[in-house]
Every structure is written in structure tokens, then in C-alpha cells.
Design a protein around this motif. Sequence first.
Motif, short mmCIF file in Angstrom:
data_model
loop_
_atom_site.label_atom_id
_atom_site.label_comp_id
_atom_site.label_asym_id
_atom_site.label_seq_id
_atom_site.Cartn_x
_atom_site.Cartn_y
_atom_site.Cartn_z
N VAL A 1 -26.15 -19.80 -93.20
CA VAL A 1 -24.95 -19.66 -93.71
C VAL A 1 -24.53 -18.65 -94.12
N LEU A 2 -25.56 -18.04 -95.02
CA LEU A 2 -25.54 -16.63 -96.15
C LEU A 2 -25.55 -15.89 -95.33
N THR A 3 -26.86 -15.98 -93.82
CA THR A 3 -26.38 -14.82 -92.83
C THR A 3 -25.48 -14.55 -92.49
N LEU B 1 -19.98 -36.33 -101.53
CA LEU B 1 -19.83 -35.11 -100.31
C LEU B 1 -21.01 -34.52 -99.04
N ALA B 2 -21.86 -33.84 -100.14
CA ALA B 2 -22.49 -32.76 -99.66
C ALA B 2 -23.35 -32.60 -100.79
N ASP B 3 -24.94 -32.45 -100.39
CA ASP B 3 -25.68 -31.19 -101.00
C ASP B 3 -25.97 -29.80 -101.40
N HIS B 4 -24.81 -28.93 -100.86
CA HIS B 4 -25.08 -27.80 -101.28
C HIS B 4 -22.97 -27.29 -100.56
N MET B 5 -22.71 -26.49 -101.64
CA MET B 5 -21.19 -25.92 -102.00
C MET B 5 -21.79 -24.24 -101.99
N ILE B 6 -20.87 -23.84 -100.62
CA ILE B 6 -20.73 -22.24 -100.55
C ILE B 6 -19.62 -21.57 -100.17
N VAL B 7 -19.23 -20.91 -102.04
CA VAL B 7 -17.93 -20.21 -101.87
C VAL B 7 -18.14 -18.84 -101.53
N ALA B 8 -16.92 -17.96 -100.87
CA ALA B 8 -16.99 -16.71 -100.39
C ALA B 8 -15.61 -16.32 -99.77
N SER C 1 -20.23 -28.55 -92.25
CA SER C 1 -21.18 -29.08 -91.48
C SER C 1 -22.25 -30.61 -91.96
N GLY C 2 -21.50 -30.86 -92.90
CA GLY C 2 -22.87 -32.70 -93.29
C GLY C 2 -22.77 -31.92 -94.43
N ASP C 3 -24.47 -31.57 -94.58
CA ASP C 3 -24.83 -31.58 -95.87
C ASP C 3 -24.50 -30.43 -96.62
N ILE C 4 -23.70 -29.20 -96.12
CA ILE C 4 -23.14 -28.03 -96.49
C ILE C 4 -21.37 -27.85 -96.52
N ILE C 5 -20.84 -27.70 -97.72
CA ILE C 5 -19.84 -27.14 -97.36
C ILE C 5 -19.29 -25.55 -98.07
N VAL C 6 -19.02 -25.15 -96.49
CA VAL C 6 -18.49 -23.93 -97.36
C VAL C 6 -16.79 -23.68 -97.44
#
Length: 124
Positions: free
Chosen positions: A19-21, A42-49, A91-96
Motif C-alpha cells: 500500500v505504501l509503495t 474492522l481492520a488492523d491497520h489504517m492508512i490515510v493519504a 483490503s481486509g485487514d487494512i483500510i485505506v
Amino acid sequence: MPSPAGASGDSLSRAIQTVLTSLEGSKAENIVSIDIQGKSPLADHMIVASGRSHRHVAAVAEHLLRALKEEGFGAARVEGLAGADWVLIDSGDIIVHVFRPEVREFYNIEKMWAAPDLEDETLH
């Protein structure tokens, strides 16, 4: 659809790196990665951009969806792509979340997830 994590922490780490790449490759701005393990079912990780415009937000989201699929994480669920103000990719365990800057500032979801847990505070 395979979950990006679920099976192991290595899989989650690989998914986060994918995701980060992808976000960096799409020139997404102000990328913030938040560990929400144990804070949300809902997830284990969240990424905001952020993207600079509707078109940029849509392009960032589409690039990420392609990258996740190519890396073997399956087809992620997506909301908001048509309007491209705020696109949510699950994407399952990651929400972006990919926002236009004004929308991101308005909702300020990073601040919400940075708030201390009520269970962690002792009430006297």
C-alpha cells in the motif's frame, strides 16, 4: 478473496508495504499509517493519504487497487471512486482512505484514531 493479513504478521507487513509503495508511486501526499490493532474489529491497520484533485484521488485509488491485486491480495472493496472526494479501500485487514485535502481536513479521521482509548483511562 485472500486477506492481506489474517494468516501472519509477515503478510500484514507485506500488505502495508504494498500500500505504501503504491501510494508513494502515485505521488499521494501526507501519507499517515496508523496501527489500529485491538482498537477496531474492522481492520488492523489504517492508512490515510491525500490526492491533489478529484482526478488525482481517483488515479491513486485505481493504482492501489491494481497493486493489491497484482501482489496477490485479491480484489479489495472500494467506495467513493465515482465522486473521488474520499475513496475508501478495504483490503481486509487494512483500510485505506484517499481524500482531497479539503475533505480530509474536514473529517480529520487521523485525530479520531489518535485519541486515547477510554478503557485505558482510569476513572476516579
